[in-house]
Design an enzyme around this catalytic site. Structure first.
Site, PDB file in Angstrom:
ATOM      1  N   ALA A  36       0.984  -1.478  -0.020  1.00 22.84           N
ATOM      2  CA  ALA A  36      -0.071   0.042  -0.068  1.00 22.84           C
ATOM      3  C   ALA A  36       0.449   0.974   0.104  1.00 22.84           C
ATOM      4  CB  ALA A  36      -1.289  -0.431   1.298  1.00 22.84           C
ATOM      5  N   ASN A  37       0.332   2.396   0.071  1.00 18.01           N
ATOM      6  CA  ASN A  37       0.952   3.583   0.421  1.00 18.01           C
ATOM      7  C   ASN A  37       0.123   4.651   0.878  1.00 18.01           C
ATOM      8  OD1 ASN A  37      -0.930   5.109  -1.382  1.00 18.01           O
ATOM      9  ND2 ASN A  37      -0.241   4.281  -2.477  1.00 18.01           N
ATOM     10  N   ARG A  38       0.593   5.824   1.416  1.00 10.01           N
ATOM     11  CA  ARG A  38       0.189   7.062   2.226  1.00 10.01           C
ATOM     12  C   ARG A  38      -1.035   7.466   2.452  1.00 10.01           C
ATOM     13  NH1 ARG A  38       3.876   6.218   6.747  1.00 10.01           N
ATOM     14  NH2 ARG A  38       6.327   5.545   6.069  1.00 10.01           N
TER      15      ARG A  38
END
Ligand code: CTP
Length: 286
Positions: free
Chosen positions: A91-93
């Site tokens: 995932a990412n932020r």
């Protein structure tokens, strides 16, 4: 309460009020005061009502109202989750705040809006049809299903890669063995796909460029490479506080020029962007 809300007399009265230009905040879906009657009918949370009222007043001040009446808009927002196995993912932020704010502002400007959202913890914007997805491929399917549209805004931080083999079972850690290799394959590029559609290409395709260095140079290259009409470039380097934060400083990059906007809340950036694209769309019409 869902029974009251779905009653045909209520539906008739609500339709009448909407026609008269009255806005609605909620009702929301969830549990009711009565046990065992979940559905759509909850009062919106007070904080949500306050936010909506403030947004409405700001819209009036900036002349947003009615700018996108009769238009269809699709927006992607949030991160994507790419499964490694049934319990783990890449995932990412991204928080989805900027994309969700754009969808909300477009709806308040009178557009019929579909928001395709990756996994986020923020609420669905009011007045928007929100489709929840997890992976890039699901996001692409939902996006294509939402066409035709006049405007597409790709604000999602789509994962560029996904694990090559999503195991059917949880990968087990075995004593003394090396960690499992994480082979990656490329995900489809939603923005580029949309920009190059032969049929149903939205009139205006807007992308984002989240960069940590050489912002404008990278944004220009992206505009060209992806074939979109506009890139909203923002600096997401660790000190900027943009990822997950409430404020944003953006630069509007088109084939003609670069215009830098001063720092503002993500809601304000959304409002300005909606007014800006509405103006471009109008100017392009015969
Ligand atoms: N985008 C997309 N699908 C992808 C990757 C990106 O639709 N698979 C869109 C994003 O929504 C954004 C724009 O492309 O509007 C730019 O995303 P970004 O991650 O900055 O660009 P990348 O192509 O991934 O380039 P890089 O990671 O090298 O900066």
């Amino acid at each position: 309460n869902p029974m009251m809300w779905s009653h045909k007399a209520t539906a008739r009265n609500v339709a009448r009020l909407r026609e008269d230009g009255i806005g609605f905040i909620g009702p929301n879906a969830g549990e009711m005061a009565e046990k065992g009657e979940p559905g759509t009918g909850r009062m919106a949370e007070p904080a949500e009502i306050l936010d909506a009222v403030v947004a409405r007043l700001d819209d009036r001040a900036t002349g947003l109202e009615g700018l996108l009446a009769g238009r269809r808009v699709v927006v992607t927002s949030g991160p994507t989750h790419e499964p490694i196995d049934p319990v783990r993912y890449l995932a990412n932020r991204s928080s989805g705040r900027q994309g969700h704010a754009i969808a909300g502002a477009a709806a308040r400007a009178g557009a019929e809006v579909t928001l395709v959202s990756g996994p986020v913890t923020i609420p669905d914007p009011a007045g928007v049809r929100t489709i929840h997805v997890e992976t890039a491929r699901q996001m692409l399917d939902a996006l294509q299903g939402a066409l035709p549209a006049d405007i597409a805004v790709c604000a999602a931080a789509v994962a560029d890669w996904r694990p090559a083999n999503e195991g059917g079972q949880k990968i087990k850690k075995r004593q003394g063995e090396a960690p499992p290799p994480l082979g990656l394959v490329e995900n489809p590029d939603l923005l580029a796909t949309l920009s190059r559609l032969a049929k149903h290409r939205p009139t205006l395709v807007v992308g984002f460029a989240a960069e940590t260095e050489r912002l404008i140079e990278h944004a220009r290259a992206k505009l060209e490479r992806k074939g979109c009409d506009m890139i909203v470039a923002n600096d997401v380097s660790p000190g900027s506080g943009v990822m997950g934060g409430d404020r944003n400083t953006v630069h509007i990059v088109t084939a003609e020029n670069v215009v830098s906007w001063e720092e503002a809340s993500k809601d304000e950036v959304a409002r300005r962007l909606v007014a800006h694209v509405a103006g471009i769309l109008k100017a392009r019409e015969p």
